[in-house]
Scaffold this motif. Structure first.
Motif, PDB file in Angstrom:
ATOM      1  N   GLY A 160       0.825  -1.198   0.000  1.00  0.00           N
ATOM      2  CA  GLY A 160       0.000   0.000   0.000  1.00  0.00           C
ATOM      3  C   GLY A 160       0.861   1.250   0.000  1.00  0.00           C
ATOM      4  N   GLN A 162       0.432   5.902  -0.300  1.00  0.00           N
ATOM      5  CA  GLN A 162      -0.476   7.038  -0.418  1.00  0.00           C
ATOM      6  C   GLN A 162      -0.389   7.591  -1.832  1.00  0.00           C
ATOM      7  N   GLU A 187      -1.980  -1.094  -3.802  1.00  0.00           N
ATOM      8  CA  GLU A 187      -3.173  -0.413  -3.305  1.00  0.00           C
ATOM      9  C   GLU A 187      -2.820   1.041  -2.987  1.00  0.00           C
ATOM     10  N   TYR A 189      -3.996   4.792  -1.405  1.00  0.00           N
ATOM     11  CA  TYR A 189      -4.875   5.375  -0.400  1.00  0.00           C
ATOM     12  C   TYR A 189      -4.764   6.900  -0.428  1.00  0.00           C
ATOM     13  N   ASP A 190      -5.847   7.565  -0.046  1.00  0.00           N
ATOM     14  CA  ASP A 190      -5.773   9.028   0.025  1.00  0.00           C
ATOM     15  C   ASP A 190      -5.060   9.490   1.293  1.00  0.00           C
ATOM     16  N   LYS A 194      -5.492   5.031   6.620  1.00  0.00           N
ATOM     17  CA  LYS A 194      -6.338   3.988   6.017  1.00  0.00           C
ATOM     18  C   LYS A 194      -5.496   2.796   5.585  1.00  0.00           C
ATOM     19  N   ALA A 195      -4.287   3.070   5.121  1.00  0.00           N
ATOM     20  CA  ALA A 195      -3.380   1.987   4.744  1.00  0.00           C
ATOM     21  C   ALA A 195      -3.001   1.161   5.971  1.00  0.00           C
ATOM     22  N   ASP A 198      -5.769  -1.230   6.838  1.00  0.00           N
ATOM     23  CA  ASP A 198      -5.776  -2.390   5.952  1.00  0.00           C
ATOM     24  C   ASP A 198      -4.620  -3.336   6.253  1.00  0.00           C
TER      25      ASP A 198
END
Length: 283
Positions: A160, A162, A187, A189-190, A194-195, A198
């Protein structure tokens, strides 16, 4: 004879009128041109309003984030507030979508980007940077239970990052470091928090993230022992403030204060507050 005197008076009057019109036109032109000249550098408007708008990702620990009371805090928040206090300016912090930061800066919605903003050749094409005030690098964060020791242990696993971050850029740029191992696509992420959610849930197995964020974030988790940081060969980066290229005077004034803080110990004091005495990445 009278006719001749009348003509002379008429010419004199016309001359006076033309002169007055010319003086008025010059004055109007001066007044009109002056603001236009000032508008080429944002400092004039900022100094007049005594306020500057700075864009940030307000989840980027420890540079700028919300504490438990919802107050905006962080190393960059403190540094920017102190810098502009010296200049007699109040900071208005504007949470932004990090992927559109340069666009927001150049269309005037914000006046600066001050949020762990890494200097890069690509970004130099869009913004003008202040003097660097901190250094960092990109690291891999994973869970201790995976028992990884190097980037190679991410073979076939999901990563992941950003979106539009330095990690995102360097992941693609340095293909032989981590990209050659992980599953595609990564993946995006903004925000990094959030990463991390996950990662903990097992939806991804690693995060490429700035060392400043990783160290502080994990240190302040109740289950910090469940995480590990793996350093690879990503380059050391400079952190600086981003300005519009036209804002030369604004940048000069900020540079002067940052350089003063480096000399008088205020930068070191903020370092100790947010990173501890062991942080050797601060200039």
């Amino acid at each position: 004879m009278n006719t001749s005197n009348s003509k002379k008076k008429l010419f004199v009057n016309i001359g006076i009128v033309v002169l007055i019109v010319a003086i008025i036109a010059a004055a109007i032109g001066y007044v009109t041109l002056r603001p236009k000249a000032n508008k080429t550098d944002g400092w004039y408007k900022i100094d007049q309003a005594k306020k500057i708008t700075i864009g940030l990702d307000d989840t980027f620990i420890p540079m700028g984030f919300r504490n438990k009371q919802g107050k905006l805090v962080g190393f960059d928040v403190d540094l920017a507030d102190k810098t502009f206090k010296k200049l007699g300016i109040k900071v208005k912090w504007e949470p932004i979508n990090w992927a559109t930061k340069e666009q927001l800066l150049n269309n005037g919605q914000i006046d600066a980007i001050w949020n762990g903003y890494t200097v890069s050749a690509a970004r130099k094409k869009k913004v003008a940077f202040s003097v660097p005030y901190k250094k960092g690098t990109q690291v891999l964060v994973t869970l201790s239970k995976y028992k990884m020791r190097s980037f190679a242990d991410m073979q076939g696993k999901t990563l992941g990052v950003q979106n539009a971050s330095t990690a995102d850029t360097q992941f693609s740029q340095y293909k032989n470091l981590l990209k050659k191992y992980v599953k595609s696509p990564v993946e995006k992420y903004d925000t990094f928090d959030k990463a991390f959610m996950d990662l903990k849930a097992g939806r991804i197995q690693g995060i490429l993230v700035d060392s400043m964020y990783a160290g502080y974030y994990i240190q302040h988790l109740s289950d910090s022992k469940d995480y590990q940081i793996i350093t690879g060969a990503y380059p050391t980066d400079n952190t600086a403030v981003g300005f519009r290229k036209s804002d030369k005077l604004l940048r000069q004034k900020v540079n002067a204060v940052l350089e003063k803080f480096q000399k008088n110990g205020q930068m070191k004091s903020l370092q100790q507050k947010w990173f501890g005495k062991a942080d050797s990445n601060l200039k």
